[in-house]
Design a protein around this motif. Sequence first.
Motif, PDB file in Angstrom:
ATOM      1  N   VAL A  56      44.509 107.035  63.142  1.00  0.00           N
ATOM      2  CA  VAL A  56      43.681 105.834  62.991  1.00  0.00           C
ATOM      3  C   VAL A  56      43.355 105.622  61.514  1.00  0.00           C
ATOM      4  N   ALA A  67      35.507 112.684  61.157  1.00  0.00           N
ATOM      5  CA  ALA A  67      35.897 111.343  60.723  1.00  0.00           C
ATOM      6  C   ALA A  67      35.952 111.255  59.206  1.00  0.00           C
ATOM      7  N   GLU A  72      36.244 103.495  65.854  1.00  0.00           N
ATOM      8  CA  GLU A  72      37.530 103.082  66.432  1.00  0.00           C
ATOM      9  C   GLU A  72      38.220 104.212  67.204  1.00  0.00           C
ATOM     10  N   THR A  73      37.780 105.452  66.994  1.00  0.00           N
ATOM     11  CA  THR A  73      38.501 106.599  67.563  1.00  0.00           C
ATOM     12  C   THR A  73      37.896 107.035  68.885  1.00  0.00           C
ATOM     13  N   SER A 105      44.278  99.834  72.275  1.00  0.00           N
ATOM     14  CA  SER A 105      43.784 100.801  73.253  1.00  0.00           C
ATOM     15  C   SER A 105      44.603 100.790  74.541  1.00  0.00           C
ATOM     16  N   GLU A 122      43.489 111.690  67.487  1.00  0.00           N
ATOM     17  CA  GLU A 122      44.051 110.487  66.879  1.00  0.00           C
ATOM     18  C   GLU A 122      43.366 110.096  65.569  1.00  0.00           C
ATOM     19  N   ARG A 123      42.334 110.815  65.177  1.00  0.00           N
ATOM     20  CA  ARG A 123      41.548 110.387  64.005  1.00  0.00           C
ATOM     21  C   ARG A 123      42.412 110.171  62.765  1.00  0.00           C
ATOM     22  N   GLU A 124      43.269 111.147  62.466  1.00  0.00           N
ATOM     23  CA  GLU A 124      44.071 111.040  61.250  1.00  0.00           C
ATOM     24  C   GLU A 124      45.042 109.862  61.313  1.00  0.00           C
ATOM     25  N   ILE A 147      36.386 104.285  61.123  1.00  0.00           N
ATOM     26  CA  ILE A 147      37.312 105.175  61.826  1.00  0.00           C
ATOM     27  C   ILE A 147      36.599 105.873  62.971  1.00  0.00           C
ATOM     28  N   GLU A 148      35.336 106.276  62.747  1.00  0.00           N
ATOM     29  CA  GLU A 148      34.563 106.925  63.803  1.00  0.00           C
ATOM     30  C   GLU A 148      34.388 106.003  65.004  1.00  0.00           C
ATOM     31  N   THR A 157      42.794 106.574  74.406  1.00  0.00           N
ATOM     32  CA  THR A 157      43.886 106.758  73.447  1.00  0.00           C
ATOM     33  C   THR A 157      44.467 105.409  73.053  1.00  0.00           C
ATOM     34  N   HIS A 158      45.366 105.415  72.063  1.00  0.00           N
ATOM     35  CA  HIS A 158      45.917 104.174  71.530  1.00  0.00           C
ATOM     36  C   HIS A 158      47.431 104.224  71.433  1.00  0.00           C
TER      37      HIS A 158
END
Length: 340
Positions: A235, A298, A225-226, A315, A231-233, A222-223, A320-321
Amino acid sequence: MLKRLLITFVVCMSLLLIGLVAGYFTLQHWYQQGSAVQLEISHQEPALLTVPRGSNPRRIARQLEQEGYITPARLNEIAFRLFNKEIRVQAGVYAIHDGDSAAQIWQRIALGQQHLFSITFVEGSEFKQWQQQIVTHPYLHSENADLTGEQLAELLTNGEYRHIEGLLFPDTYRFYAGTNAMDIYRQAHRSMNAVVAELWPLRDRDVPVASPYEALILASIIEKETGAAHERELVASVFVNRLKTGMRLQSDPTIIYGLGENYRGVIYRSDIQQHTEYNTYRINGLPPTPIAMPGRAAIAATLQPASSDYFYFVSRNDGTHVFSRTLTEHNRAVQRYQRN
């Protein structure tokens, strides 16, 4: 005649005494205020003075003169000896700030108030990056510079783990010159243990991780990918949803980590098809170990993800995603943001 000589003697002694008192206070003023250092470097960056073991006030005063901080050396030494009750100096590396007086510099040296250095390890970094930072830091002592990640993990965990990724907490660590690199590693390991011990009991029990170590594995993905903190939560929710339904994680950073030195800067189709123990396009569930050092945010997001029905994200190329619920929505987002 005798009376005249006596008067002359008294006058001379008085003048001498006045001169000594005036000299004393003049020297004191110079020592405390008039000897201000003027650095040519930025005021925000102090100069560094290294006081070797076995140094005495005369040697240090001469060093301060030679390096252009306080002159003259003899006057500086006399002032230090005169205005300090305990004439002792301590070896170390000391900061010299713009505007410092001789008194301020000597006080640090006499009290052993050494300069605190810092080293910062960023979230998502890998052990090889930590090792490079430590080995190249001029004021860290690294007697085990060639220690492998496996060897370090065994030392820190008494053989419980043989993979160092995920076991060190990325943060800023302060230290004095000559500190052993192992002290930094031990502190980082203790910090990671403390963070996990704090967050693990607060976890959402629906998150499909069976142990704190599995949480670190997922948090490291997650770290990596973020790109945007907010957006962490989300992802995290995507990967949790995939794990719950048996869908493969399909995380690009795991491919890169599994390739190691064979990574060519771009993920090719052949890389995706290559079967490594870290390629989550080819394996089910989590990889065997973390792929990086996750930060607190994360880990927290992993253990308390957002509630969503997202299974995909792509992405926008700005950090951002776009999150999608279905493969059709995802392919549409990929077409818009990636194919061109």
